[in-house]
Design a protein around this motif. Structure first.
Motif, PDB file in Angstrom:
ATOM      1  N   THR A 173       0.873  -1.183   0.000  1.00 40.40           N
ATOM      2  CA  THR A 173       0.000   0.000   0.000  1.00 40.40           C
ATOM      3  C   THR A 173       0.903   1.223   0.000  1.00 40.40           C
ATOM      4  O   THR A 173       2.088   1.139   0.326  1.00 40.40           O
ATOM      5  N   GLU A 174       0.303   2.373  -0.343  1.00 43.66           N
ATOM      6  CA  GLU A 174       1.109   3.584  -0.440  1.00 43.66           C
ATOM      7  C   GLU A 174       1.788   3.910   0.889  1.00 43.66           C
ATOM      8  O   GLU A 174       2.960   4.282   0.932  1.00 43.66           O
ATOM      9  N   ILE A 175       1.044   3.759   1.997  1.00 43.86           N
ATOM     10  CA  ILE A 175       1.623   4.182   3.280  1.00 43.86           C
ATOM     11  C   ILE A 175       2.592   3.161   3.890  1.00 43.86           C
ATOM     12  O   ILE A 175       3.388   3.503   4.749  1.00 43.86           O
ATOM     13  N   THR A 176       2.530   1.916   3.434  1.00 43.36           N
ATOM     14  CA  THR A 176       3.413   0.902   4.049  1.00 43.36           C
ATOM     15  C   THR A 176       4.614   0.522   3.182  1.00 43.36           C
ATOM     16  O   THR A 176       5.453  -0.276   3.604  1.00 43.36           O
ATOM     17  N   LYS A 177       4.704   1.090   2.006  1.00 43.34           N
ATOM     18  CA  LYS A 177       5.782   0.749   1.070  1.00 43.34           C
ATOM     19  C   LYS A 177       7.170   0.862   1.730  1.00 43.34           C
ATOM     20  O   LYS A 177       7.481   1.887   2.346  1.00 43.34           O
ATOM     21  N   ASP A 178       7.972  -0.188   1.621  1.00 43.56           N
ATOM     22  CA  ASP A 178       9.335  -0.216   2.150  1.00 43.56           C
ATOM     23  C   ASP A 178       9.428  -0.047   3.662  1.00 43.56           C
ATOM     24  O   ASP A 178      10.507   0.291   4.183  1.00 43.56           O
ATOM     25  N   LYS A 179       8.335  -0.262   4.360  1.00 43.58           N
ATOM     26  CA  LYS A 179       8.344  -0.112   5.808  1.00 43.58           C
ATOM     27  C   LYS A 179       8.464  -1.496   6.484  1.00 43.58           C
ATOM     28  O   LYS A 179       7.999  -2.487   5.934  1.00 43.58           O
ATOM     29  N   PRO A 180       9.054  -1.511   7.700  1.00 44.57           N
ATOM     30  CA  PRO A 180       9.199  -2.803   8.404  1.00 44.57           C
ATOM     31  C   PRO A 180       7.906  -3.206   9.099  1.00 44.57           C
ATOM     32  O   PRO A 180       7.840  -3.299  10.322  1.00 44.57           O
ATOM     33  N   VAL A 181       6.861  -3.446   8.318  1.00 43.26           N
ATOM     34  CA  VAL A 181       5.574  -3.881   8.861  1.00 43.26           C
ATOM     35  C   VAL A 181       5.133  -5.144   8.112  1.00 43.26           C
ATOM     36  O   VAL A 181       5.354  -5.268   6.912  1.00 43.26           O
ATOM     37  N   ASP A 182       4.538  -6.062   8.832  1.00 43.93           N
ATOM     38  CA  ASP A 182       4.187  -7.347   8.217  1.00 43.93           C
ATOM     39  C   ASP A 182       2.681  -7.637   8.263  1.00 43.93           C
ATOM     40  O   ASP A 182       2.273  -8.778   8.028  1.00 43.93           O
ATOM     41  N   ALA A 183       1.889  -6.603   8.552  1.00 36.25           N
ATOM     42  CA  ALA A 183       0.438  -6.800   8.539  1.00 36.25           C
ATOM     43  C   ALA A 183      -0.228  -5.460   8.264  1.00 36.25           C
ATOM     44  O   ALA A 183       0.146  -4.449   8.877  1.00 36.25           O
ATOM     45  N   VAL A 184      -1.199  -5.445   7.347  1.00 34.77           N
ATOM     46  CA  VAL A 184      -1.886  -4.193   7.009  1.00 34.77           C
ATOM     47  C   VAL A 184      -3.382  -4.480   6.857  1.00 34.77           C
ATOM     48  O   VAL A 184      -3.778  -5.486   6.257  1.00 34.77           O
ATOM     49  N   VAL A 185      -4.197  -3.578   7.416  1.00 35.84           N
ATOM     50  CA  VAL A 185      -5.641  -3.656   7.214  1.00 35.84           C
ATOM     51  C   VAL A 185      -5.936  -3.007   5.875  1.00 35.84           C
ATOM     52  O   VAL A 185      -5.693  -1.813   5.694  1.00 35.84           O
ATOM     53  N   MET A 186      -6.451  -3.808   4.906  1.00 38.13           N
ATOM     54  CA  MET A 186      -6.661  -3.279   3.556  1.00 38.13           C
ATOM     55  C   MET A 186      -8.117  -3.279   3.121  1.00 38.13           C
ATOM     56  O   MET A 186      -8.421  -2.892   1.997  1.00 38.13           O
ATOM     57  N   ALA A 187      -9.042  -3.657   4.002  1.00 34.33           N
ATOM     58  CA  ALA A 187     -10.474  -3.608   3.666  1.00 34.33           C
ATOM     59  C   ALA A 187     -11.313  -3.660   4.935  1.00 34.33           C
ATOM     60  O   ALA A 187     -10.936  -4.325   5.906  1.00 34.33           O
ATOM     61  N   ILE A 188     -12.430  -2.925   4.903  1.00 36.06           N
ATOM     62  CA  ILE A 188     -13.422  -3.007   5.989  1.00 36.06           C
ATOM     63  C   ILE A 188     -14.579  -3.823   5.444  1.00 36.06           C
ATOM     64  O   ILE A 188     -15.142  -3.500   4.394  1.00 36.06           O
ATOM     65  N   VAL A 189     -14.926  -4.882   6.132  1.00 36.23           N
ATOM     66  CA  VAL A 189     -15.935  -5.821   5.631  1.00 36.23           C
ATOM     67  C   VAL A 189     -17.341  -5.252   5.799  1.00 36.23           C
ATOM     68  O   VAL A 189     -17.711  -4.773   6.881  1.00 36.23           O
ATOM     69  N   ASP A 190     -18.147  -5.291   4.707  1.00 35.05           N
ATOM     70  CA  ASP A 190     -19.557  -4.916   4.769  1.00 35.05           C
ATOM     71  C   ASP A 190     -20.431  -6.138   4.976  1.00 35.05           C
ATOM     72  O   ASP A 190     -21.404  -6.093   5.738  1.00 35.05           O
ATOM     73  N   LEU A 191     -20.082  -7.214   4.278  1.00 35.78           N
ATOM     74  CA  LEU A 191     -20.969  -8.367   4.232  1.00 35.78           C
ATOM     75  C   LEU A 191     -20.141  -9.630   3.967  1.00 35.78           C
ATOM     76  O   LEU A 191     -19.237  -9.620   3.140  1.00 35.78           O
ATOM     77  N   ILE A 192     -20.502 -10.695   4.659  1.00 33.68           N
ATOM     78  CA  ILE A 192     -19.906 -12.003   4.360  1.00 33.68           C
ATOM     79  C   ILE A 192     -21.040 -12.994   4.121  1.00 33.68           C
ATOM     80  O   ILE A 192     -21.934 -13.147   4.957  1.00 33.68           O
ATOM     81  N   GLU A 193     -21.008 -13.611   2.941  1.00 39.16           N
ATOM     82  CA  GLU A 193     -21.930 -14.705   2.645  1.00 39.16           C
ATOM     83  C   GLU A 193     -21.170 -15.997   2.838  1.00 39.16           C
ATOM     84  O   GLU A 193     -20.076 -16.168   2.290  1.00 39.16           O
ATOM     85  N   ASN A 194     -21.759 -16.915   3.598  1.00 37.87           N
ATOM     86  CA  ASN A 194     -21.076 -18.167   3.903  1.00 37.87           C
ATOM     87  C   ASN A 194     -22.093 -19.298   3.996  1.00 37.87           C
ATOM     88  O   ASN A 194     -23.142 -19.145   4.606  1.00 37.87           O
ATOM     89  N   GLN A 195     -21.808 -20.411   3.342  1.00 34.60           N
ATOM     90  CA  GLN A 195     -22.656 -21.606   3.422  1.00 34.60           C
ATOM     91  C   GLN A 195     -24.099 -21.297   3.025  1.00 34.60           C
ATOM     92  O   GLN A 195     -25.043 -21.810   3.637  1.00 34.60           O
ATOM     93  N   GLY A 196     -24.304 -20.392   2.067  1.00 41.35           N
ATOM     94  CA  GLY A 196     -25.653 -20.127   1.598  1.00 41.35           C
ATOM     95  C   GLY A 196     -26.418 -19.089   2.405  1.00 41.35           C
ATOM     96  O   GLY A 196     -27.562 -18.754   2.072  1.00 41.35           O
TER      97      GLY A 196
END
Lengths: 97, 97, 97, 97, 97
Positions: free
Chosen positions: E67-90
């Motif tokens: 991501t733009e803000i984490t490029k070349d940074k010593p970070v190994d986890a980034v939040v890249m989406a906020i979930v609106d909806l999850i469909e699972n098992q129908g």
């Protein structure tokens, strides 16, 4: 890096050509005392002349390719240090030899 | 690298075009004797002509792309050696054939 | 790669701009029969047009960025094959359709 | 990143030349309170002057090579922050000193 | 990517200079309903303006630096989406708000 005991070696004749001449060590990850096994065995390339029974550190993933002998090779674990001493919780949990 | 037994193969017609022609092996990670299963099965690309029942080593992550056939491919595991012999704890824990 | 069942989809409006237009699949890793769940669910980008209930392979880590649609994107899992057949232990453990 | 307590140090004379002069910390991953151990110990390079008993964050994998001192080195874990405060579940789960 | 709940934040004054100004979120991985915790907490950089209690996706490893803000940074986890909806098992296993 993970602390591990060198418990053996692996011999493979049929292998990726880039691996020719590399020493493959069998490692058992341990706790900070070097006495208690933790998890499953791992096979790593030796970059430091480690021997049987040595307590070592290995690096995994792309970092395993950052030594002269493992550069651009299909290996995902490298022994990059032989442990002399571990201080843990205010005491010495491991001392070599 | 992880020690694993080749237990089968995976066939996939619909796949990323870059994977065309690659042989996908089903692997069961094992202990140093090759007899006891350790953890869940993994699918890896074959880079060394491994066959069913062979005990092999596979490399995971970006290291899996460091062979000629897997370069720049979306694969995260490659079989890069067929094990002939494992010495562990002062004895021979596995010998091929 | 890991064998997994497509069990659903994830919708996210607020996301990293690079993810626009990507289909996010909810996956449940399974054993070689496709019937028994193994470990926790994973969300992966679809690179092969996989559908609900398909058994697929996904690649994780940097390898997930080696497809045309995921290149340079902040994604760490990609579905890169739809499984037709798995041969395991001398039998057929899974056949599509 | 993972929350961990600095519980000690590791000394290694025989090591990859690139590691010369680096401080290797023994870390015990913890929960968000810093009180309860989670999983096995890890050895990480210190990039921020962390001391014994500090609660820290470490980054693993290739991200561990993104600091000035770890660039191109065969290390897969780096301490990149000393934690002052953790807010969790509406309360303060950890405060330094 | 892994589904996780934002349960808090982490404050660190002493840190790698490249991390200046980044928001560090405390995440608890969950199942597809967002209700059941799965595994240990993780600290990730926020790339999408996620807030407390949001259900999010995070990417780990080198992908966290895409991501733009984490490029070349010593970070190994980034939040890249906020979930609106999850469909699972129908059915719908999670809906935001």
């Amino acid at each position: 890096m993970i602390i591990a005991r060198v418990t053996g070696t692996v011999v493979a004749t049929a292998k990726e050509p880039k691996l020719e001449g590399m020493k493959m060590l069998l490692l058992q990850p341990t706790d900070a005392s070097g006495q208690t096994a933790k998890g499953s065995p791992v096979v790593a390339i030796d970059a430091v002349g480690a021997g049987l029974h040595d307590l070592v550190l290995y690096a995994a993933g792309s970092s395993a390719r950052q030594t002269e002998i493992t550069k651009d090779k299909p290996v995902d674990a490298v022994v990059m240090a032989i442990v002399d001493l571990i201080e843990n919780q205010g005491g010495i949990s491991y001392r070599k030899g």
